[in-house]
Design a protein around this motif. Structure first.
Motif, PDB file in Angstrom:
ATOM      1  N   UNK A  92     -24.443  15.539  14.262  1.00 13.07           N
ATOM      2  CA  UNK A  92     -23.604  16.086  13.595  1.00 13.07           C
ATOM      3  C   UNK A  92     -23.576  17.463  13.237  1.00 13.07           C
ATOM      4  N   UNK A  93     -24.884  17.967  13.141  1.00 10.93           N
ATOM      5  CA  UNK A  93     -25.095  19.390  13.005  1.00 10.93           C
ATOM      6  C   UNK A  93     -25.365  19.872  11.575  1.00 10.93           C
ATOM      7  N   UNK A  94     -25.298  19.156  10.512  1.00 11.43           N
ATOM      8  CA  UNK A  94     -25.802  19.617   9.406  1.00 11.43           C
ATOM      9  C   UNK A  94     -26.972  18.761   8.766  1.00 11.43           C
ATOM     10  N   UNK A  95     -27.927  18.949   8.275  1.00  9.07           N
ATOM     11  CA  UNK A  95     -29.097  18.417   7.544  1.00  9.07           C
ATOM     12  C   UNK A  95     -28.627  17.718   6.463  1.00  9.07           C
ATOM     13  N   UNK A  96     -28.828  16.256   6.159  1.00  9.56           N
ATOM     14  CA  UNK A  96     -28.577  15.483   5.101  1.00  9.56           C
ATOM     15  C   UNK A  96     -29.513  15.499   4.187  1.00  9.56           C
ATOM     16  N   UNK A  97     -29.257  16.004   2.897  1.00  8.25           N
ATOM     17  CA  UNK A  97     -30.307  15.895   1.882  1.00  8.25           C
ATOM     18  C   UNK A  97     -30.332  14.479   1.122  1.00  8.25           C
ATOM     19  N   UNK A  98     -31.456  14.372   0.314  1.00  6.80           N
ATOM     20  CA  UNK A  98     -31.844  12.838  -0.147  1.00  6.80           C
ATOM     21  C   UNK A  98     -30.589  12.299  -0.826  1.00  6.80           C
ATOM     22  N   UNK A  99     -29.565  12.944  -1.628  1.00  9.20           N
ATOM     23  CA  UNK A  99     -28.628  12.264  -2.551  1.00  9.20           C
ATOM     24  C   UNK A  99     -27.603  11.840  -1.236  1.00  9.20           C
ATOM     25  N   UNK A 100     -27.384  12.292  -0.252  1.00 10.76           N
ATOM     26  CA  UNK A 100     -26.509  11.585   0.842  1.00 10.76           C
ATOM     27  C   UNK A 100     -27.116  10.326   1.532  1.00 10.76           C
ATOM     28  N   UNK A 101     -28.422  10.621   1.945  1.00 10.19           N
ATOM     29  CA  UNK A 101     -29.543   9.711   2.476  1.00 10.19           C
ATOM     30  C   UNK A 101     -29.346   8.262   1.613  1.00 10.19           C
ATOM     31  N   UNK A 102     -29.201   8.566   0.293  1.00 14.72           N
ATOM     32  CA  UNK A 102     -29.336   7.294  -0.538  1.00 14.72           C
ATOM     33  C   UNK A 102     -27.953   6.799  -0.869  1.00 14.72           C
ATOM     34  N   UNK A 103     -26.925   7.288  -0.251  1.00 15.67           N
ATOM     35  CA  UNK A 103     -25.512   6.386  -0.381  1.00 15.67           C
ATOM     36  C   UNK A 103     -25.244   5.167  -0.008  1.00 15.67           C
ATOM     37  N   UNK A 104     -25.729   4.865   1.349  1.00 15.00           N
ATOM     38  CA  UNK A 104     -25.155   3.629   1.868  1.00 15.00           C
ATOM     39  C   UNK A 104     -26.222   2.693   1.293  1.00 15.00           C
TER      40      UNK A 104
END
Length: 309
Positions: free
Chosen positions: A87-99
Motif C-alpha cells: 500500500x505504501x503507508x504505515x497503518x497505526x494501531x487504531x486502523x489495525x484494530x478496525x477489522x
C-alpha cells in the motif's frame, strides 16, 4: 466476508483480482494518491486504482490512512478483514484494530528475512537462491506479525526484479484467498516469527545503482538484476550516465583494468571487473530508449580501452 483492500503498485493487482474472482465482498479499495508522470507530468491513477475501477469497486485515496476521517470511513464499513499489499503507508494501531478478524499483509519475502519496503530487490542483490510470499498478520512493528502461509520459489539466473515481481504477485493472489478462508474457518494456526533471524530490505534510491567495477562479476550482475527496472544500475562512459539493464558473465580478460572496455562486438560490450568480465547486452544512454548492444553499435561507437566509472 467483507474486505477492505489496500494496495498501490502492480504487485497488488493480482491479489485484488483473485479476491474478486472468488466472490469476496470487497467493500472498499484504498490506494495512494494519483501522481504526475512522464514529460507532460500528467496525473495518472495508481495501477490498483485502475484495476479497481475496471472491477467497479469503490476507491478511496486519503492523504493519510490514519487520519480521523479515514478511520471513520473504515469503521463505517465494519470489515471482517483489511488486506494490504504494498500500500505504501504505515497503518497505526487504531486502523489495525478496525477489522473483526485482523489486518492481513501479503509480503514478498520469506519472513522473517527481508522485512521492509523492497524485499524482492534486496533478495536478488544479495544473491539469494530463493524467495517467496508470506501471508502475515499486521502488527505495529514492521512486518513482524504472526505468519499464516508461505510459498517459496527459486531465483533463477535469468530472473530479475521484474520477473520475480510477476511470479510473487501471482503467488500472493493464490495465497491470500486460501489464507482468508482458513482464518475465517479456524483452519490455519499462525506461526510466530523468530526475530533473531530477521533482516531488513530498505527503500531503494538512485545513488545505490552506480556499478563498482572492483566488485565480483556476480555482485555486479545481481545489482543490475535487482535494480531493474528502477532505479536501474548505471555507470559513466566519458561523463555520460549510462543505464545498464542486462548483462552476462564471461571469463576475465588477462589484460585491462577493472572497468575497462576490452572488447566491443555484436555479442556485447565486454568490461573487466575483479574476477571476470561483464558482457553488457542492453544499455540506455541519457534521453534515449533502451537498446540491445547489437543494435546500439550499428550507429554508435564505444571505444576499447575506455574506463567506465
Amino acid at each position: 466476508m467483507k474486505i477492505v483492500y489496500m494496495g498501490t503498485p502492480e504487485f497488488a493487482i493480482r491479489p485484488l483480482e483473485s479476491l474478486h474472482e472468488e466472490g469476496f465482498d470487497i467493500s472498499l479499495v484504498v490506494s495512494q494518491k494519483d501522481k504526475p508522470k512522464g514529460r507532460g507530468k500528467k496525473l495518472l491513477p495508481t495501477p490498483v486504482k485502475s484495476k479497481a475501477e475496471e472491477l467497479n469497486l469503490e476507491v478511496f485515496q486519503p492523504d493519510n490512512i490514519n487520519s480521523e476521517d479515514s478511520i471513520k470511513k473504515l469503521k463505517a464499513i465494519n470489515p471482517d478483514f483489511i488486506v494490504v499489499a504494498a500500500y505504501g503507508q504505515i497503518l497505526k494501531k487504531e486502523v489495525l484494530s478496525i477489522p473483526k478478524y485482523s489486518c492481513i499483509n501479503i509480503h514478498a519475502s520469506l519472513l522473517p528475512k527481508y522485512r521492509g519496503a523492497a524485499p524482492i530487490n534486496w533478495a536478488i542483490i544479495n544473491g539469494e537462491k530463493e524467495t517467496g510470499v508470506t501471508i502475515m498478520e499486521m502488527v505495529e512493528k514492521l512486518d513482524a506479525g504472526d505468519m499464516y502461509l508461505k510459498e517459496s520459489i527459486k531465483i533463477e539466473e535469468d530472473d530479475d526484479a521484474i520477473t520475480i515481481h510477476e511470479k510473487l504477485s501471482e503467488i500472493g493472489g493464490k495465497l491470500i484467498v486460501k489464507a482468508l478462508k482458513g482464518i475465517y474457518n479456524n483452519k490455519i494456526i499462525p506461526e510466530s516469527q523468530d526475530d533473531s533471524k530477521s533482516s531488513y530490505a530498505p527503500m531503494l534510491d538512485k545513488k545505490m545503482g552506480q556499478i563498482n567495477w572492483d566488485e565480483s562479476g556476480k555482485q555486479i550482475k545481481n545489482l543490475i538484476r535487482g535494480l531493474k527496472p528502477w532505479p536501474s544500475a548505471y555507470t559513466f562512459y566519458r561523463g555520460n550516465n549510462i543505464k545498464v539493464h542486462k548483462v552476462e558473465l564471461s571469463s576475465k580478460f588477462k589484460y585491462g583494468k577493472n572497468g575497462e572496455i576490452v572488447k566491443v562486438s555484436d555479442d556485447g560490450i565486454f568490461v573487466n571487473c575483479r574476477d571476470s568480465c561483464i558482457i553488457i547486452k542492453e544499455l540506455q544512454f541519457p534521453g534515449k530508449r533502451s537498446m540491445d548492444v547489437k543494435d546500439f553499435i550499428r550507429g554508435n561507437k564505444m571505444d576499447i580501452g575506455t574506463i567506465l566509472e
